[in-house]
Design a protein around this motif. Structure first.
Motif, mmCIF file in Angstrom:
data_model
loop_
_atom_site.group_PDB
_atom_site.id
_atom_site.type_symbol
_atom_site.label_atom_id
_atom_site.label_comp_id
_atom_site.label_asym_id
_atom_site.label_seq_id
_atom_site.Cartn_x
_atom_site.Cartn_y
_atom_site.Cartn_z
ATOM 1 N N ALA A 21 -20.401 83.719 -56.080
ATOM 2 C CA ALA A 21 -21.310 83.044 -55.155
ATOM 3 C C ALA A 21 -20.973 81.567 -55.196
ATOM 4 O O ALA A 21 -20.728 81.012 -56.268
ATOM 5 C CB ALA A 21 -22.766 83.267 -55.545
ATOM 6 N N ILE A 209 -23.605 78.639 -48.067
ATOM 7 C CA ILE A 209 -23.492 79.491 -49.251
ATOM 8 C C ILE A 209 -22.730 80.748 -48.860
ATOM 9 O O ILE A 209 -22.763 81.164 -47.688
ATOM 10 C CB ILE A 209 -24.889 79.848 -49.820
ATOM 11 C CG1 ILE A 209 -24.763 80.575 -51.170
ATOM 12 C CG2 ILE A 209 -25.701 80.655 -48.823
ATOM 13 C CD1 ILE A 209 -26.100 80.774 -51.884
ATOM 14 N N ARG A 326 -29.001 86.769 -52.707
ATOM 15 C CA ARG A 326 -29.474 85.670 -51.874
ATOM 16 C C ARG A 326 -30.405 86.219 -50.794
ATOM 17 O O ARG A 326 -30.115 87.225 -50.151
ATOM 18 C CB ARG A 326 -28.276 84.961 -51.226
ATOM 19 C CG ARG A 326 -28.624 83.756 -50.334
ATOM 20 C CD ARG A 326 -28.583 84.106 -48.846
ATOM 21 N NE ARG A 326 -28.940 82.972 -48.004
ATOM 22 C CZ ARG A 326 -28.151 82.444 -47.066
ATOM 23 N NH1 ARG A 326 -26.963 82.953 -46.855
ATOM 24 N NH2 ARG A 326 -28.580 81.428 -46.329
ATOM 25 N N GLU A 330 -33.205 81.131 -50.953
ATOM 26 C CA GLU A 330 -33.290 81.363 -52.391
ATOM 27 C C GLU A 330 -32.147 82.263 -52.848
ATOM 28 O O GLU A 330 -31.729 83.173 -52.126
ATOM 29 C CB GLU A 330 -34.623 82.014 -52.764
ATOM 30 C CG GLU A 330 -35.832 81.131 -52.507
ATOM 31 C CD GLU A 330 -37.104 81.741 -53.051
ATOM 32 O OE1 GLU A 330 -37.835 81.044 -53.783
ATOM 33 O OE2 GLU A 330 -37.371 82.916 -52.742
ATOM 34 N N ALA A 331 -31.661 82.012 -54.052
ATOM 35 C CA ALA A 331 -30.624 82.851 -54.647
ATOM 36 C C ALA A 331 -30.938 83.030 -56.124
ATOM 37 O O ALA A 331 -31.478 82.127 -56.770
ATOM 38 C CB ALA A 331 -29.244 82.228 -54.467
#
Length: 437
Positions: A21, A209, A326, A330-331
């Motif tokens: 990630a 992301i 994810r 938020e992740a």
């Protein structure tokens, strides 16, 4: 200098799937994040299985590339500004090539099922793929790649329900269906992903992301549909308690996928978020609570939290696993309680990275010392316009406590740490001792 040269005594590790990630530190969408994630998957190509010389599969999850979709809409004679509407969604679907004659039927089904949910599709297009790069097995199982764009009335929950209805009534696999993210995946080696989907190389394809996954299939067959990442996560490992998890899905009314343990884990988390209103950190801690040995060393209020979760739900996803997940902004990144699947936290001048291997970058690129996540550790990341904010495990736990305690009382549950508070039931008839699942 390579990692092997910089740290000759530390093994890089080459077991099981590869996950990564990567979040853009500037907070602004960039094509660099997409390119660097794809390059990292190439460098972890050894973390992928191969059948008859073809990879088990590789995939990437990114933000919706809104600049690219503005161009697609304009080419279709639609308002390009629609792509920047927060209600704008993109859906990716796999349909068997045997169903090529039923594309219009599927489109009509999507309109019909979407109408009562308030979902309005505005554009259908066959996604661009280059079939020639696939191997013989990949070509034999290659699906039709259909892209759909439209407007959702209220985030992703109606889209998730729509996806369930479509899969229940048509031979289709929902690759992704969201107002914030898209997934591209292919049955083949990591180097095929960009070649198979040319739009991944376009400079307008930008993201803040990206999650990437190389698949190493250990107990299921490789198909386009089972390649990761899925809608929420990329998973390296196995869920040893998968039957217990699936029975709990049945009880909660969350349909099984009929696929791998990773698919059902993703489906469970989606159900907890979209049907039961939990956030991603809450759902992750509900399914992956800390083991009792760790809970005993926590402050009393956190003991209450995790005993409440275990009493009400139970540790349903046990086994060797590392996860990158994810949902919207938020992740959560996590390792299993025994630390059997590695996950490293890294930082370069431009990215915050979580990866199966620190060797995806050269040693000179790091601005801080790479840190392995400890057994059972979770790290929380929030995307903001100023850049990603990373919160360590204790802050993640406090966040979950605040959110869960606002929903339901948890005080007093630590009493269960002292042992059973009720007499155990007698052994199962015919058994010689109490049966423990």
């Amino acid at each position: 200098m390579t990692w092997k040269e910089a740290y000759p005594d530390i093994p890089l590790g080459q077991d099981a799937c590869g996950i990564i990630a990567m979040a853009e530190k500037s907070g602004k969408p960039s094509h660099r994040i997409v390119r660097r994630t794809l390059e990292s998957l190439y460098r972890m190509a050894h973390r992928a299985g191969a059948i008859r010389g073809e990879g088990d599969g590789t995939g990437i999850q990114t933000d919706i590339p809104r600049e690219l979709w503005a161009r697609f809409l304009e080419e279709a004679g639609l308002d390009p500004e629609l792509a920047f509407n927060p209600r704008f969604f993109v859906g990716h679907f796999f349909l068997p090539k045997t169903e090529a004659g039923r594309l219009e039927e599927f489109q009509e089904l999507l309109r019909r099922e979407g109408q009562p949910l308030g979902v309005r599709p505005v554009h259908f297009r066959l996604g661009e793929v280059v079939s020639e790069v696939l191997g013989p097995v990949g070509r034999r199982t290659e699906p039709i790649f259909l892209q759909v764009a439209g407007l959702s009335p209220d985030g992703d929950a109606p889209l998730w329900e729509l996806g369930l209805r479509l899969e229940a009534s048509f031979p289709v696999h929902v690759v992704s269906l969201s107002t914030y993210s898209v997934v591209y995946k292919v049955r083949g080696a990591a180097e095929l992903l960009k070649r198979y989907y040319p739009e991944l190389s376009r400079p307008e394809f930008k993201s803040t992301i990206a999650l990437g996954h190389n698949r190493y299939s250990t107990n299921t067959l490789s198909t386009f549909e089972q390649v990761q990442p899925f809608g929420l996560l990329g998973h390296n490992g196995e869920i040893n308690t998968i039957e217990r998890l699936r029975r709990e899905m049945d009880y909660l009314g969350i349909p099984r996928t009929g696929g791998s343990d990773s698919q059902d884990l993703n489906r469970m988390l989606e159900g907890l978020i979209y049907r039961y209103g939990l956030s991603l950190p809450e759902a992750m801690d509900l399914v992956f609570p800390p083991v009792l040995g760790e809970v005993k060393g926590l402050p009393p209020e956190l003991q209450d939290l995790y005993l409440a979760l275990r009493q009400r739900f139970g540790p349903l996803a046990q086994g060797p696993a590392a996860i990158v997940s994810r949902h919207r902004d938020e992740a959560v990144f996590a390792t299993d309680a025994m630390g059997l699947r590695p996950l490293w936290q890294l930082e370069t001048p431009y990215e915050i990275v979580f990866s199966s291997e620190r060797g995806v970058f050269s040693a000179e690129e790091f601005v801080t010392e790479p840190k392995p996540l400890a057994p059972g550790e979770k790290v929380y990341l929030r995307l903001t316009p100023e850049g990603p904010k990373v919160y360590p495990f204790d802050r993640h736990q406090r966040l979950v406590l605040e959110r869960i305690a606002a929903r339901t009382p948890v005080a007093g549950y630590r009493v269960h740490l002292s042992g059973p508070i009720r007499q155990a039931p007698p052994p199962v008839a015919g058994g010689s001792e109490p049966q423990v699942e």
